[in-house]
Write a protein that holds these residues in place. Structure first.
Motif, PDB file in Angstrom:
ATOM      1  N   GLN A  21      78.899  27.924 -15.156  1.00  0.00           N
ATOM      2  CA  GLN A  21      80.208  28.015 -14.516  1.00  0.00           C
ATOM      3  C   GLN A  21      80.956  29.274 -14.960  1.00  0.00           C
ATOM      4  N   LEU A  24      79.656  32.049 -12.813  1.00  0.00           N
ATOM      5  CA  LEU A  24      80.267  31.987 -11.481  1.00  0.00           C
ATOM      6  C   LEU A  24      81.722  32.445 -11.516  1.00  0.00           C
ATOM      7  N   HIS A 112      85.292  23.027 -11.262  1.00  0.00           N
ATOM      8  CA  HIS A 112      83.940  23.462 -10.894  1.00  0.00           C
ATOM      9  C   HIS A 112      84.039  24.568  -9.849  1.00  0.00           C
ATOM     10  N   ASP A 114      81.481  26.883  -6.928  1.00  0.00           N
ATOM     11  CA  ASP A 114      80.202  26.978  -6.245  1.00  0.00           C
ATOM     12  C   ASP A 114      80.302  28.072  -5.196  1.00  0.00           C
ATOM     13  N   HIS A 116      78.068  29.343  -1.785  1.00  0.00           N
ATOM     14  CA  HIS A 116      76.942  28.969  -0.943  1.00  0.00           C
ATOM     15  C   HIS A 116      76.999  29.703   0.393  1.00  0.00           C
ATOM     16  N   ASP A 166      72.912  16.597  -5.863  1.00  0.00           N
ATOM     17  CA  ASP A 166      73.433  17.876  -6.340  1.00  0.00           C
ATOM     18  C   ASP A 166      74.946  17.846  -6.580  1.00  0.00           C
ATOM     19  N   LEU A 170      79.338  18.212 -10.270  1.00  0.00           N
ATOM     20  CA  LEU A 170      80.702  18.346  -9.802  1.00  0.00           C
ATOM     21  C   LEU A 170      81.501  17.071 -10.051  1.00  0.00           C
TER      22      LEU A 170
END
Length: 178
Positions: A21, A24, A112, A114, A116, A166, A170
């Motif tokens: 994280q 990211l 969190h 992400d 994509h 997945d 999270l």
């Protein structure tokens, strides 16, 4: 403060517990530094989105939506709008719109991140840089499915629906934040 500046401030201050994280977080900050329109859906290179992991009042159930375009269970969320004062406001607005529930309470910091690839409303391949918050529903709150969902349902946080494994990291991050 505008939405872009808020995103930079929030992500600069956030200290994730997972190394993945943190990587990211640095990537998000780098992307935000490249241009000022990264919070607008018109940014074809990619854009910030905001999600809400809606937990019930006990923190034992998570509200998931069966996304019509993706065809799987996901957390609530979507694009930032010009009227959103902050990324947290965008996540809370999306959670309220998509759940039909009022009185939702959002955590102070993301839980969190992400990124994509997706073909969203632009009609061209892009990327969503998703900033995810934990949101708590008031006791007795009953969700109402919106037009943006094929189904809307509570699931035990430790028994997510098939094909949603997945989401465990999270959901665990959201549960741990409360």
């Amino acid at each position: 403060m505008n939405l872009h500046a808020d995103a930079v401030t929030v992500l600069s201050a956030w200290a994730p517990s997972l190394g993945s994280q943190e990587s990211l977080r640095q990537a998000f900050l780098g992307f935000l530094a490249t241009r000022d329109d990264t919070v607008q859906r018109s940014c074809e290179a990619g854009h910030l989105t905001a999600s809400a992991v809606v937990l019930d009042s006990t923190g034992t159930q998570v509200l998931l939506t069966l996304h019509p375009r993706v065809g799987r269970w996901l957390q609530l969320g979507g694009h930032c709008e010009p009227s959103d004062a902050s990324v947290a406001d965008a996540a809370l607005r999306e959670a309220t719109e998509e759940s039909g529930m009022t009185g939702l309470e959002i955590g102070a910091a993301p839980v969190h991140l992400d990124v994509h690839p997706i073909t969203c409303s632009l009609g061209v391949p892009t990327r969503h840089f998703d900033v995810r918050y934990a949101v708590r529903a008031p006791a007795g709150a009953l969700p109402v499915r919106s037009d943006e969902s094929d189904d809307l349902r509570w699931f035990p946080v430790d028994a997510l629906p098939a094909g949603s494994e997945d989401l465990a990291e999270l959901v665990n991050a959201a549960v741990s934040s409360h």
